[in-house]
Design an enzyme around this catalytic site. Sequence first.
Site, PDB file in Angstrom:
ATOM      1  N   SER A  70       0.862  -1.201   0.151  1.00  0.00           N
ATOM      2  CA  SER A  70      -0.012   0.027  -0.115  1.00  0.00           C
ATOM      3  C   SER A  70       0.894   1.244  -0.009  1.00  0.00           C
ATOM      4  CB  SER A  70      -0.854  -0.199   1.163  1.00  0.00           C
ATOM      5  OG  SER A  70      -1.467   1.157   1.365  1.00  0.00           O
ATOM      6  N   TYR A  94      -1.499  -0.940  10.999  1.00  0.00           N
ATOM      7  CA  TYR A  94      -1.765  -1.418   9.494  1.00  0.00           C
ATOM      8  C   TYR A  94      -0.596  -1.111   8.738  1.00  0.00           C
ATOM      9  CZ  TYR A  94      -3.382  -1.336   4.767  1.00  0.00           C
ATOM     10  OH  TYR A  94      -3.609  -1.494   3.589  1.00  0.00           O
ATOM     11  N   LYS A 102       2.178  -3.485   6.684  1.00  0.00           N
ATOM     12  CA  LYS A 102       2.575  -3.659   5.343  1.00  0.00           C
ATOM     13  C   LYS A 102       4.106  -3.264   5.163  1.00  0.00           C
ATOM     14  CE  LYS A 102      -1.214  -4.750   3.673  1.00  0.00           C
ATOM     15  NZ  LYS A 102      -1.451  -6.140   2.884  1.00  0.00           N
TER      16      LYS A 102
HETATM   17  C1  UD1 Z   1      -7.151   4.873   3.914  1.00  0.00           C
HETATM   18  C2  UD1 Z   1      -6.000   4.399   4.515  1.00  0.00           C
HETATM   19  C3  UD1 Z   1      -4.985   3.745   3.664  1.00  0.00           C
HETATM   20  C4  UD1 Z   1      -5.586   2.481   3.203  1.00  0.00           C
HETATM   21  C5  UD1 Z   1      -6.763   2.923   2.370  1.00  0.00           C
HETATM   22  C6  UD1 Z   1      -7.612   1.909   1.610  1.00  0.00           C
HETATM   23  C7  UD1 Z   1      -5.892   6.162   6.698  1.00  0.00           C
HETATM   24  C8  UD1 Z   1      -5.184   7.127   6.910  1.00  0.00           C
HETATM   25  N1  UD1 Z   1      -5.448   5.714   5.369  1.00  0.00           N
HETATM   26  O1  UD1 Z   1      -6.429   5.980   2.830  1.00  0.00           O
HETATM   27  O2  UD1 Z   1      -4.013   3.350   4.476  1.00  0.00           O
HETATM   28  O3  UD1 Z   1      -4.966   1.738   2.278  1.00  0.00           O
HETATM   29  O4  UD1 Z   1      -7.654   3.810   3.129  1.00  0.00           O
HETATM   30  O5  UD1 Z   1      -8.271   2.368   0.688  1.00  0.00           O
HETATM   31  O6  UD1 Z   1      -6.957   5.915   6.776  1.00  0.00           O
HETATM   32  N2  UD1 Z   1     -12.538  11.476   3.459  1.00  0.00           N
HETATM   33  C9  UD1 Z   1     -13.529  12.632   3.700  1.00  0.00           C
HETATM   34  N3  UD1 Z   1     -14.740  12.088   4.246  1.00  0.00           N
HETATM   35  C10 UD1 Z   1     -14.919  10.619   4.275  1.00  0.00           C
HETATM   36  C11 UD1 Z   1     -13.938   9.916   4.042  1.00  0.00           C
HETATM   37  C12 UD1 Z   1     -12.911  10.196   3.505  1.00  0.00           C
HETATM   38  O7  UD1 Z   1     -13.393  13.559   3.538  1.00  0.00           O
HETATM   39  O8  UD1 Z   1     -15.851  10.224   4.979  1.00  0.00           O
HETATM   40  C13 UD1 Z   1     -11.258  12.282   2.838  1.00  0.00           C
HETATM   41  C14 UD1 Z   1     -10.084  11.850   3.503  1.00  0.00           C
HETATM   42  O9  UD1 Z   1      -9.708  12.882   4.558  1.00  0.00           O
HETATM   43  C15 UD1 Z   1      -9.095  11.672   2.501  1.00  0.00           C
HETATM   44  C16 UD1 Z   1      -9.665  11.285   1.302  1.00  0.00           C
HETATM   45  O10 UD1 Z   1     -11.179  11.422   1.472  1.00  0.00           O
HETATM   46  O11 UD1 Z   1      -8.653  13.204   2.034  1.00  0.00           O
HETATM   47  C17 UD1 Z   1      -9.636   9.783   0.921  1.00  0.00           C
HETATM   48  O12 UD1 Z   1      -9.838   9.084   2.280  1.00  0.00           O
HETATM   49  P1  UD1 Z   1      -9.767   7.451   2.142  1.00  0.00           P
HETATM   50  O13 UD1 Z   1     -10.912   7.015   1.198  1.00  0.00           O
HETATM   51  O14 UD1 Z   1     -10.413   7.061   3.685  1.00  0.00           O
HETATM   52  O15 UD1 Z   1      -8.588   6.821   1.810  1.00  0.00           O
HETATM   53  P2  UD1 Z   1      -7.186   7.480   2.553  1.00  0.00           P
HETATM   54  O16 UD1 Z   1      -7.285   8.078   3.719  1.00  0.00           O
HETATM   55  O17 UD1 Z   1      -6.338   8.051   1.518  1.00  0.00           O
END
Ligand code: UD1
Length: 337
Positions: free
Chosen positions: A127, A151, A155
């Site tokens: 990842s 996590y 990895k």
């Molecule tokens: C997350 C994990 C990562 C994992 C991946 C799996 C964390 C810190 N990282 O990545 O290790 O491999 O998921 O797909 O958890 N967001 C919102 N609202 C929401 C959900 C997300 O604003 O309800 C934003 C987040 O702040 C971020 C973006 O959307 O900027 C992507 O978030 P997300 O889909 O959870 O992925 P990651 O955080 O990049």
Amino acid sequence: MTRTVLLTGGAGYIGSHTFVALVEAGYSVVIVDDFSNSKPSVLTRLGRLTGLNKVEAYEGSVLDDAFMERVFNAHEFDAVVHFAAKKAVGESVSYPVDYVETNVGGLTTLLRLMDAHDVRRLVFSSSATVYGDPDIIPIPESAPRSYTSPYAFTKLMSEQILEQAAAADPAWAFGILRYFNPVGAHPSGTIGEDPSDIPNNLMPYIAKVAAGELSHLNVFGDDYDTPDGTGVRDYVHVCDLAMGHVKSLDALMASNLGHTVNLGTGIGSSVFDMLQAYSRACGKTLPHVVTDRRDGDVPVLCAEVDRARELLGFEAKRTLDEMCASSWHWIQTGAKE
Ligand code: UD1
């Protein structure tokens, strides 16, 4: 000659899409899954999608030596593609030992069995989380690695175990694939991501808002140093990602040389970009509320994609609109079955 591949976690989200891509590429695939985060009915769907009369699958855990020994005795594997692992960052903070046991213990059990059965090629699900909060964007594979969650630690440790094993014995050939943000679903609507709880990740959350199951999206911060202030990620269509595994396996079969590559598009999209693209896909404006930043989030993650193109001939082609359209199609059809 048909090559036989063991696919651990083959009923899961990325595993099931990779099953289809491997079968379409001519591989014979045997699934091992304990269905801890997937449903056995996925196997029927995979049969329907690929036209196979029987999807070869075993129910059990990669941590179970005796079970895995039976699987290895029943087949002559040419390679393994290893997905079976836990992946929820928040949960890993509460249960770090479980994460080490499953993610690292599963890998070492597998390596021991592979060694004993002289299976030397492995494609491993890593990842972009191993980059921590990176200094250079887009992130090259040579960037320093770190971890910000248990996590991520599992990895990183898994990558290091594979590197040490390969250094000790050059017969091993490992394809380490660092996924950015996999999203979307198979265009048929037959398989996709199916979280049973309230999703943590952005696209499955938006999908539930679009379906009317959740009222609005919480945007975790709009004061990042990014063009619109929201977090930027490299979203990659799960079918492109699945093809990355086929390319990785093809490369290991052809040369027996290992590789570590990013799998992403190289294009960064913000939370608002994603919300707008999903609104276009489902034909309605989806409501949102800006809230505080989420602990542990980094502003920008985006892949440098040159190495995957040069070493594997891999290029992720599907657009953000295609990612959202396929997710919405899945939510309206397959996910309801
Ligand atoms: C997350 C994990 C990562 C994992 C991946 C799996 C964390 C810190 N990282 O990545 O290790 O491999 O998921 O797909 O958890 N967001 C919102 N609202 C929401 C959900 C997300 O604003 O309800 C934003 C987040 O702040 C971020 C973006 O959307 O900027 C992507 O978030 P997300 O889909 O959870 O992925 P990651 O955080 O990049």
